[in-house]
Enzyme design. Structure first.
Site, mmCIF file in Angstrom:
data_model
loop_
_atom_site.group_PDB
_atom_site.id
_atom_site.type_symbol
_atom_site.label_atom_id
_atom_site.label_comp_id
_atom_site.label_asym_id
_atom_site.label_seq_id
_atom_site.Cartn_x
_atom_site.Cartn_y
_atom_site.Cartn_z
ATOM 1 N N GLN B 346 0.855 -1.320 -0.046
ATOM 2 C CA GLN B 346 -0.156 0.125 0.078
ATOM 3 C C GLN B 346 0.912 1.209 -0.107
ATOM 4 O OE1 GLN B 346 -3.934 -0.602 1.283
ATOM 5 N NE2 GLN B 346 -3.617 0.800 -0.402
ATOM 6 N N THR B 513 1.239 -0.099 7.128
ATOM 7 C CA THR B 513 0.040 -0.576 7.124
ATOM 8 C C THR B 513 0.137 -2.287 6.954
ATOM 9 O OG1 THR B 513 -1.982 -0.747 5.459
ATOM 10 C CG2 THR B 513 0.091 -0.323 4.616
ATOM 11 N N THR B 514 -0.647 -2.947 7.176
ATOM 12 C CA THR B 514 -0.781 -4.424 7.128
ATOM 13 C C THR B 514 -1.567 -4.665 6.025
ATOM 14 O OG1 THR B 514 -0.399 -4.476 9.631
ATOM 15 C CG2 THR B 514 -0.775 -6.553 8.162
ATOM 16 N N HIS B 515 -1.329 -4.163 4.846
ATOM 17 C CA HIS B 515 -2.195 -4.440 3.690
ATOM 18 C C HIS B 515 -1.233 -4.955 2.654
ATOM 19 C CE1 HIS B 515 -4.786 -1.087 4.933
ATOM 20 N NE2 HIS B 515 -5.104 -1.973 5.654
ATOM 21 N N ASN B 516 -0.744 -6.482 2.980
ATOM 22 C CA ASN B 516 0.036 -7.186 1.962
ATOM 23 C C ASN B 516 -0.762 -7.968 0.798
ATOM 24 O OD1 ASN B 516 1.000 -7.149 4.902
ATOM 25 N ND2 ASN B 516 2.744 -6.943 3.795
#
Lengths: 401, 588, 244
Positions: B346, B513-516
């Site tokens: 992200q 962010t933890t949007h992998n």
């Protein structure tokens, strides 16, 4: 020939259907009586016994009533069964203790008992030897029960009250018979017999079964009949939620009763007179306990129960006007705030939200003030709570009793 | 020696959002389901005590609920010219752990990706020409927004999402997101109450002709009963949302929406603190036979299953496929292989901090997803013809928390300690707001996942290696967003405005962010995707892979709404198609 | 007729606020769950407040140095007590004595090698070890440059040294794998944590940090204030254990 065969077939089918009916009817009787509630141990097989009951007289272990011959009631006849359930006498003549509520079940009709017996005969036999009771002397002398029965027990079938509706009488039958509500909700004498005033609340194993007469606000006086039905069916109504031992009763028994029967129970309870208990004056708002309790309430309770004490439907019970908060004994409240509690889960309301434990955070004096505050806020009025009482219950809970 | 257990109809790795949704749907279909979860049991009643949940140090700083690297770590590098090193603590992203997974401690943004997000290759090539997108390795997903619409709806109604529709069956509704894909019905609960900071942003955005709306939030604006009959409470804006478990049942999580019903079923079982080591295939490699896992006592088990679902965090799914020899590992040099391909993240670098005077923003009043957003510069919502990038960002101003260890802003140039610092912190805390741009992240050949050659986990298995840097396209996009933030920020007349800009060299240390996303992508072409449009592995027909690992690209939106929708979509495919005729659902 | 209560949960050291990775506390019974939603009385793992007295990790000399440091990072002034009065050194001591200090959470397998700044800390030393090494090196440096210990310097000189550590102008002689600036960041970060964390952890004494910024602490319900835009919040802070 054909006709005879057809007739035979029909009667066999009818017999089978009748047998089927009896079994479903019998299962319903077991639900009304909540036999499983005592006769099934936690994690155990249905009706195979083993649950330990803590009574004021010591511990009792509930017997195995599956059809196993060696460890259950496999060798019993229907007559033996009736005698046990309605007279408190086992097959071999030994007396049962009224922890088995035969003083209530005595009122059950022949037809209902026949159904129940038919159902119990179909329960899978389980070989499970139940260990002996550990009652204190002299209560461990079963023969003494003969005297107790003579003094306090009268075997009698239910008799409808004239002038009352069929619905009222059905409710009376359910409450006083298979439902055995008084076993918890009626105060007992020193010898464990029912006290003089029915359904006005009683202490049992560290919980207080509230008053369920038409008293207001301690009983169901502020509830409509529909409120009572909703509570018994789903565990919730706009005034309270079932948790603790009543959660078990709702889950296993009342949530599975017919709407008609629940209505009958409600009608009957609404017609039960309140006890002439002195009403307590409200603790004054400027009492130091109240001032202290108010701050504790704002800092600990409002995020679920609301600043106005109204709670949230199906999530957090209201505190304002909740009979559970207004009983003469605050022991349930103390327990619930110390140890936490779980709302019942029913098909109508499956969530079972929980109250967290505050034992680690609030000391005895704080908890006492907090409970005094909630028992005397909004329009609630009840006796204050003492730090001593909190301390006692905290100790007894920690020791696992 | 592994103990072999009786076969189950469905074996699920991981009991987070996708595991819980699939378990609920498939047990309803009568299947016997077991979930193997390596973390502990977690539930509101047993773990999220309201008295001690508001503890910033424990949960936000020491990360009590998150996956610890000691249990599973990863290595990272920006490109193949670097040597990957382990992230010895997680920083930039924080994977979850335990029953509920990150679904316990997420913010609660429930977005629907835009229709164009599912078909970027087609859309962007058509609109801007192949040259504009030549740097990128775009691929269509093989499934459309329209096909998923009812699944988005299902996830929103499961979680009680609070929001306001902006496009109801083609009709634009003011106050909602008029740039969203068309939806059949409104959100199940109304939007949360906007805090002061967001109202200033909304006013500024409107004055600029933009279209602000309340972000859709699984932090509930009012009590709610979902279609499973599970009830939830009203959010109290406590400001202990993301990184924390919710103590009063008002955040949509697997615990608050599914588990009360799922856990009661006799045909469902979860085994906790049990870690899946490997998926075992049949000798011909075309179907999976079982899952090998180890319990916390170190005992190994083999759990056979007719259907196997990988429902771990996306990165873990990819690693499990690589460890188990499922599919072909991606090679960035040749561009071949699909497992590990098109990893995206992200793009967060563009942001604005505004400092005012004499205000009371009360930043501690917040929910995880409490914000006002504009989609005017998101995705392909705006014409990029005269620009030098594709993609965009959701620009938001919100209030999730004011927890002081993490949040104590000061004006530019303030020392970071000492009396001057103290004075500035005291004056600024109530006077500051932030505007963020959450940017899309598009795939390039050099960003990918594979197994590390050097570092191993506590079982001796290679760690996942993340090779990633922000593509030049995305940096240009982020810089454009910084320009927009400058304009919006200026129009709000702060005493001080500081706009940050993105830069190359993704740093794994500070939290972003933890949007992998990506690595086991969904597509129509087995050469460029690992799973087909029903989340079914192209190579192993009884294996389905759920999660954001499916995304061919990330969008300028949080991923969970789309993850939830794909989970329902997959459940339908398994129930209505696969069970009737096991085998490949899409010809390869 | 109640079922027997479950035994009460054990608590854990506040200074070991992260749970040990594999020995997950408590849910011993919960390894295979089917057909029920677990619940037990007294559930949960509340934090245990630190014992405010004594030192669990720092030696007496280290105590002097770290107290002096935190008192410069957050000086006492008319706005609030300083870092020492706020208990920041106590906080750091308890943290280092617990799982944070031991890196229990971290991936600590080799091989250890120098990484790039984007790859984070790659050393084998735990935070506890880094403090020991860093404070030793700091006193070595100060001895060398000023002939005294850090604690014996005046506040102005102490500030200069801290600024030097922060900017990199001063390079301490540290064991391999450590560098001066990241040591400073570690100390600064922990000091800020100590100043703003719940008082049960030993710092933020009297909620001084929260009062400084106007943070209401461990409250959970702001529904009655969310609509009051631009209006100061009327209540002071409250801590987890109920301090007001």
């Amino acid at each position: 020939m054909k006709g005879v065969l057809a007739a035979l077939l029909l009667s066999t089918l009818a017999g089978a259907a009748q047998a089927q009916d009896q079994m479903s009817a019998g299962r319903y009787q077991a639900i009304l009586g909540d036999c499983q509630g005592c006769h099934t141990a936690p994690g155990g097989k249905p009706f195979a016994g083993g649950l330990v009951l803590e009574t004021p007289f010591g511990n009792m272990t509930v017997p195995n009533i599956t059809q196993d011959r060696a460890t259950g009631i496999g060798g019993w006849s229907e007559t033996d069964f009736r005698r046990a359930v309605r007279e408190g006498v086992a097959q071999d003549g030994t007396r049962l203790y009224p922890a088995m509520p035969y003083p209530a079940y005595t009122r059950m009709s022949d037809a209902d008992l026949a159904s129940l017996w038919a159902y119990l005969k179909t329960v899978t036999p389980v070989h499970h030897a139940v260990e002996a009771d550990h009652l204190r002397f002299p209560f461990n002398i079963r023969a003494l029960m003969a005297g107790w029965d003579w003094l306090y027990f009268k075997p009698e079938r239910f008799a409808p009250t004239e002038g009352k509706t069929a619905e009222w009488n059905r409710g009376a039958y359910l409450v006083n018979g298979p439902g055995h509500c008084g076993a918890c909700h009626t105060a007992k004498t020193l010898f464990g017999a029912d006290g003089p005033v029915a359904l006005t609340g009683a202490s049992l194993q560290g919980w207080f079964a509230p008053e369920i007469t038409d008293a207001k606000p301690r009983g169901v006086g502020g509830w409509s009949a529909d409120d009572i039905v909703a509570y018994l069916k789903s565990g919730w109504n706009s005034h309270a939620v079932a948790s603790g031992p009543m959660a078990d009763v709702v889950e296993r028994s009342t949530a599975q009763m017919t709407d008609g029967d629940l209505k009958a129970v409600a009608i009957y309870l609404k017609d039960q007179p309140a006890a002439q208990k002195p009403s307590s004056a409200a603790v004054a708002a400027n009492d130091p306990a109240m001032a202290d309790g108010k701050v504790l309430f704002q800092n600990n309770c409002v995020a679920c129960h609301g600043a106005n004490g109204k709670g949230e439907a199906l999530m957090f019970p209201p505190l304002a006007g909740n009979p559970v908060l207004l009983q003469s004994s605050p022991e349930n409240l103390i327990r619930v705030v110390l140890a936490g509690a779980r709302a019942v889960s029913t098909p109508a309301a499956p969530t079972g939200p929980s109250m967290p434990s505050f034992a680690w955070k609030l000391n005895d004096a704080q908890l006492a003030d907090l409970l005094t505050y909630v028992r005397n806020s909004w329009s609630n009025q009840a006796t204050p709570v003492s730090a001593d009482m909190v301390a006692k219950i905290r100790t007894s809970l920690k020791s696992g009793s | 020696m592994a103990k072999i257990l009786p076969r189950k109809d469905v074996v699920i790795m991981g009991l987070g959002w996708t595991g819980a949704i699939l378990a609920q749907e498939l047990t309803d279909a009568g299947l016997d389901v077991v979930a193997i979860e390596r973390g502990p049991w977690r539930d509101t009643a047993t773990d999220f005590n309201i008295g001690y949940m508001p503890d910033e140090l424990r949960f936000a700083v020491r990360k009590d609920l998150f996956l610890s690297p000691a249990q599973e770590a990863m290595t990272m590098r920006n490109s193949i010219s670097q040597t990957a090193m382990p992230m010895r603590d997680y920083g930039s992203f924080l994977p979850g752990n335990g029953v509920g997974g990150a679904g316990v401690h997420w913010n609660g943004f429930v977005w629907r990706f835009h229709p164009s997000d599912f078909a970027l290759k087609t859309q962007l090539t058509k609109r801007y020409g192949a040259r504009r997108v030549s740097e990128l390795q775009l691929e269509d997903w093989g499934v459309s927004y329209d096909e998923l619409e009812h699944c988005f709806d299902q996830f929103e109604y499961l979680t009680g999402t609070s929001g306001k529709a902006g496009n109801l069956n083609g009709q634009m509704i003011e106050g909602g997101n008029v740039l969203e894909g068309s939806r059949k019905r409104d959100y199940p609960t109304p939007p949360l109450k906007m805090p002061y900071a967001s109202t200033l942003f909304i006013e500024a955005a409107k004055n600029m002709g933009l279209h602000p709306f309340p972000a859709p939030a699984a932090n509930l604006s009012r009590p709610y009963v979902n279609p499973l009959g599970v009830s939830m409470g009203q959010c109290t804006y406590c400001g202990y949302c993301e990184r924390f478990g919710c103590a009063n049942y008002s955040k949509g999580t697997p615990q608050t929406t599914i588990l009360p019903v799922l856990m009661k079923k006799k045909n469902f079982e979860v085994r906790t603190e049990s870690e899946v080591l490997k998926i075992n295939l049949h000798p011909d490699g075309k179907t999976a036979r079982s899952v090998t896992y180890v319990d916390r006592a170190g005992q190994e088990y083999e759990q056979p299953g007719a259907i196997i679902l990988l429902c771990g965090y996306g990165l873990m799914n990819v690693r499990m496929m690589l460890l188990s020899g499922i599919g072909h590992p991606y090679d960035p040099a040749s561009g071949e292989g699909a497992v590990g391909r098109n990893y995206c993240y992200q793009t967060q670098g563009a942001g604005a901090r505004l400092i005012f005077e004499g205000k009371h923003f009360n930043p501690f009043i917040g929910t995880g997803a409490l914000s006002a957003t504009i989609d005017d510069f998101n995705g392909d919502a705006f014409d990029h013809s005269k620009l030098d990038f594709v993609g965009g960002a959701g620009i938001s101003c919100g209030s999730s928390n004011g927890r002081p260890i993490g949040y104590h802003p000061t004006p530019r140039g303030t020392p970071r300690w000492g009396s001057k610092w103290k004075k500035a912190v005291a004056e600024t805390y109530q006077n500051s707001l932030g505007i963020g741009a959450q940017g899309s992240s598009y795939p390039v050949r050099g960003n990918y996942l594979d197994l590390d050659p050097t570092y191993k986990d506590r079982f001796g298995r290679p760690l996942l290696r993340v090779t990633f840097d922000f593509p030049d396209n995305d940096i240009r996009m982020a810089n454009y967003m910084s320009d927009q933030l400058e304009k919006i920020g200026r129009s709000m007349n702060p005493k001080e405005l500081t706009v940050s800009r993105a830069s190359k060299g993704w740093n794994s240390v500070p939290y972003q962010t933890t949007h992998n996303t990506g690595g086991a992508t969904m597509g129509a072409n087995p050469k460029t995707s690992a799973i087909n449009r029903y989340s079914q592995s192209w190579d192993v027909s009884n294996l389905f892979v759920l999660g954001a690992s499916a995304f061919q690209n990330n969008a300028g939106k949080n991923p969970t709404g789309t993850v939830g929708a794909l989970a329902y979509w997959t459940a339908e495919a398994i129930r209505d198609r696969y069970l009737k005729k096991p085998g490949a659902l899409v010809p390869a | 007729m109640t079922r027997a209560q479950q035994p009460s949960r054990r608590r854990f050291l506040a200074s070991a606020s992260a749970l040990p990775i594999l020995a997950f506390a408590g849910h011993a019974q919960a390894l295979s769950i089917s057909g029920r939603l677990p619940w037990e009385a007294f559930a949960g793992e509340p934090p245990r407040p630190v014992n405010p007295a004594g030192w669990y990790y720092f030696t007496p000399q280290e105590v002097g140095t770290i107290e002096a440091i935190v008192d410069r990072l957050i000086p006492a002034d008319q706005l609030s007590v300083g870092g020492k009065g706020a208990g920041c050194a106590v906080f750091i001591d308890r943290q280092l004595a617990g799982s944070f200090g031991k890196s229990s959470r971290l991936y600590m397998k080799g091989p250890f090698a120098k990484g790039l700044p984007t790859q984070g800390y790659q050393g084998a030393l735990t935070p506890a070890g880094r403090y020991r090494e860093g404070l030793r090196a700091l006193d070595d440096y100060v001895h060398g440059a000023h002939g005294k210990n850090f604690v014996q310097l005046g506040p102005h000189e102490q500030d200069e040294i801290l600024e030097g550590l922060e900017s990199g102008k001063i390079e301490l002689k540290l064991a391999s794998g450590l560098n001066t600036r990241s040591f400073f960041e570690l100390v600064l970060g922990n000091t800020m944590e100590g100043f703003f964390a719940d008082p049960l952890y030993g710092g933020n004494k009297g909620m001084a940090g929260w009062k400084l910024v106007g943070f209401p602490g461990a409250r959970y319900d702001y529904r009655d204030h969310v609509d009051k835009h631009n209006v100061p919040y009327p209540h002071g802070p409250v801590s987890i254990y109920g301090e007001t």
